[in-house]
Enzyme design. Sequence first.
Site, PDB file in Angstrom:
ATOM      1  N   GLY A   1       0.839  -1.203   0.000  1.00  9.45           N
ATOM      2  CA  GLY A   1       0.000   0.000   0.000  1.00  9.45           C
ATOM      3  C   GLY A   1       0.865   1.240   0.000  1.00  9.45           C
ATOM      4  O   GLY A   1       2.092   1.166   0.042  1.00  9.45           O
TER       5      GLY A   1
ATOM      6  N   GLY B   1       0.814   5.772   1.067  1.00 10.46           N
ATOM      7  CA  GLY B   1       0.150   6.923   1.670  1.00 10.46           C
ATOM      8  C   GLY B   1       0.983   8.161   1.455  1.00 10.46           C
ATOM      9  O   GLY B   1       1.851   8.198   0.573  1.00 10.46           O
TER      10      GLY B   1
ATOM     11  N   ARG C   1       5.645   4.435   0.085  1.00 12.52           N
ATOM     12  CA  ARG C   1       5.101   3.106  -0.171  1.00 12.52           C
ATOM     13  C   ARG C   1       5.602   2.079   0.842  1.00 12.52           C
ATOM     14  O   ARG C   1       6.679   2.222   1.397  1.00 12.52           O
ATOM     15  CB  ARG C   1       5.478   2.657  -1.578  1.00 12.52           C
ATOM     16  CG  ARG C   1       4.869   3.524  -2.667  1.00 12.52           C
ATOM     17  CD  ARG C   1       5.298   3.059  -4.041  1.00 12.52           C
ATOM     18  NE  ARG C   1       4.597   3.817  -5.093  1.00 12.52           N
ATOM     19  CZ  ARG C   1       4.748   3.600  -6.387  1.00 12.52           C
ATOM     20  NH1 ARG C   1       5.589   2.679  -6.808  1.00 12.52           N
ATOM     21  NH2 ARG C   1       4.073   4.318  -7.263  1.00 12.52           N
ATOM     22  N   VAL C   2       4.790   1.032   1.039  1.00 10.51           N
ATOM     23  CA  VAL C   2       5.165  -0.056   1.929  1.00 10.51           C
ATOM     24  C   VAL C   2       5.156  -1.357   1.139  1.00 10.51           C
ATOM     25  O   VAL C   2       4.198  -1.656   0.427  1.00 10.51           O
ATOM     26  CB  VAL C   2       4.204  -0.160   3.127  1.00 10.51           C
ATOM     27  CG1 VAL C   2       4.595  -1.339   4.015  1.00 10.51           C
ATOM     28  CG2 VAL C   2       4.227   1.122   3.935  1.00 10.51           C
TER      29      VAL C   2
ATOM     30  N   LYS D   1       8.899   0.155   4.741  1.00 12.52           N
ATOM     31  CA  LYS D   1       8.298   1.438   4.387  1.00 12.52           C
ATOM     32  C   LYS D   1       9.372   2.324   3.763  1.00 12.52           C
ATOM     33  O   LYS D   1      10.367   2.655   4.405  1.00 12.52           O
ATOM     34  CB  LYS D   1       7.683   2.111   5.620  1.00 12.52           C
ATOM     35  CG  LYS D   1       7.043   3.454   5.315  1.00 12.52           C
ATOM     36  CD  LYS D   1       6.066   3.898   6.407  1.00 12.52           C
ATOM     37  CE  LYS D   1       6.738   4.344   7.668  1.00 12.52           C
ATOM     38  NZ  LYS D   1       5.768   4.977   8.604  1.00 12.52           N
TER      39      LYS D   1
ATOM     40  N   ASP E   1      -1.505  10.324  16.339  1.00 14.66           N
ATOM     41  CA  ASP E   1      -1.992   9.927  15.017  1.00 14.66           C
ATOM     42  C   ASP E   1      -2.746   8.604  15.091  1.00 14.66           C
ATOM     43  O   ASP E   1      -2.584   7.736  14.235  1.00 14.66           O
ATOM     44  CB  ASP E   1      -0.820   9.820  14.030  1.00 14.66           C
ATOM     45  CG  ASP E   1      -1.289   9.962  12.576  1.00 14.66           C
ATOM     46  OD1 ASP E   1      -2.408  10.454  12.354  1.00 14.66           O
ATOM     47  OD2 ASP E   1      -0.527   9.576  11.680  1.00 14.66           O
TER      48      ASP E   1
END
Length: 373
Positions: free
Chosen positions: A75, A77, A81-82, A97, A195
């Site tokens: 995925g 964000g 990327r991871v 990550k 978070d």
Amino acid sequence: MGWCPCSGNLDKAEKKKNKKLTRRHSKKIPSDKLKVNSESDIKKDSGSNHIAAYTFTFRELAAATKNFRSDCLLGEGGFGRVYKGRLESTNQVVAIKQLDRNGLQGNREFLVEVLMLSLLHHPNLVNLIGYCADGDQRLLVYEYMPLGSLEDHLHDLPPDKNRLDWNTRMKIAAGAAKGLEYLHDKANPPVIYRDLKCSNILLDEDYEPKLSDFGLAKLGPVGDKTHVSTRVMGTYGYCAPEYAMTGQLTLKSDVYSFGVVLLEIITGRKAIDNSKSAGEHNLVAWARPLFKDRRKFSQMADPTLQGQYPVRGLYQALAVAAMCVHEQPNMRPVIADVVTALSYLASQKYDPNSRPGQGSWSASSTPRARREQ
């Protein structure tokens, strides 16, 4: 978005071998090599001048991910990327990550995460295996979590994906609360996570949750101080209103965010959902009027549960969520009391084969949460 950590399915012999290999390749990194913009941002309470963190070369991590091949992508964000990878030295499955050099998460957040996760250890916090800082490359290596994030199991599910049952939801809520309790009450000085959201709660193969992504974490107030002042950071829909307005961050800011996550777990709704009709975009704003009338509590249960939940358990879980998202910070419970209440609810196993909406769920009233005045 939800990427993930926990080690691969290695047998005991392999794990023992891997532990030796990892120890052999590990390197102690002097803390002065990992300074962030302000030394006061990260202080170690221990007497050690070194932080244990494994260092990887970029070449090692490229090999682990087959040169960051697209079929290894878990995925992405704002940070980058991871990827899922396998370390050649230990054969361990990991999540890697890779920070986007032009992304939202900068060098400071990278350093904060390395320092925080090197110092903090708890079963409900993700395990940082190591990092890479070759040239301008910034990568973090975590244990691999095979079930992804909580978000992956609550929102936008494909038709063939199983919905979380009531027992699993309470197990996840209680475990996430325990991770937050460790940060607030066991870490010294306390840590404000800042978070907390569904995409940052990762799940292992047994649906045990672990908090991840500590790039925004801050050391909490100590002594007679009530808050720390900082830039407003976090995710819209999860931020406590007083923090969003003043920039004054407290432990109760995290409790508010946890309340939003708990509401998502109970209702199946997103914290912010612009596809909903007017007045229902914001989960907390939608829930507040319903909190005032117990007769409407059943309307708040996730429809995908199909009535398979204990009525009393639903009421008690919603009562905890309502206290956590209270507009006044001093009226919110401390996280230790949230853990007590949710651990109790998680221990009361609901039988899904019982009559819908009722269940063979017997319990005395949950412990009442204290409120700090």
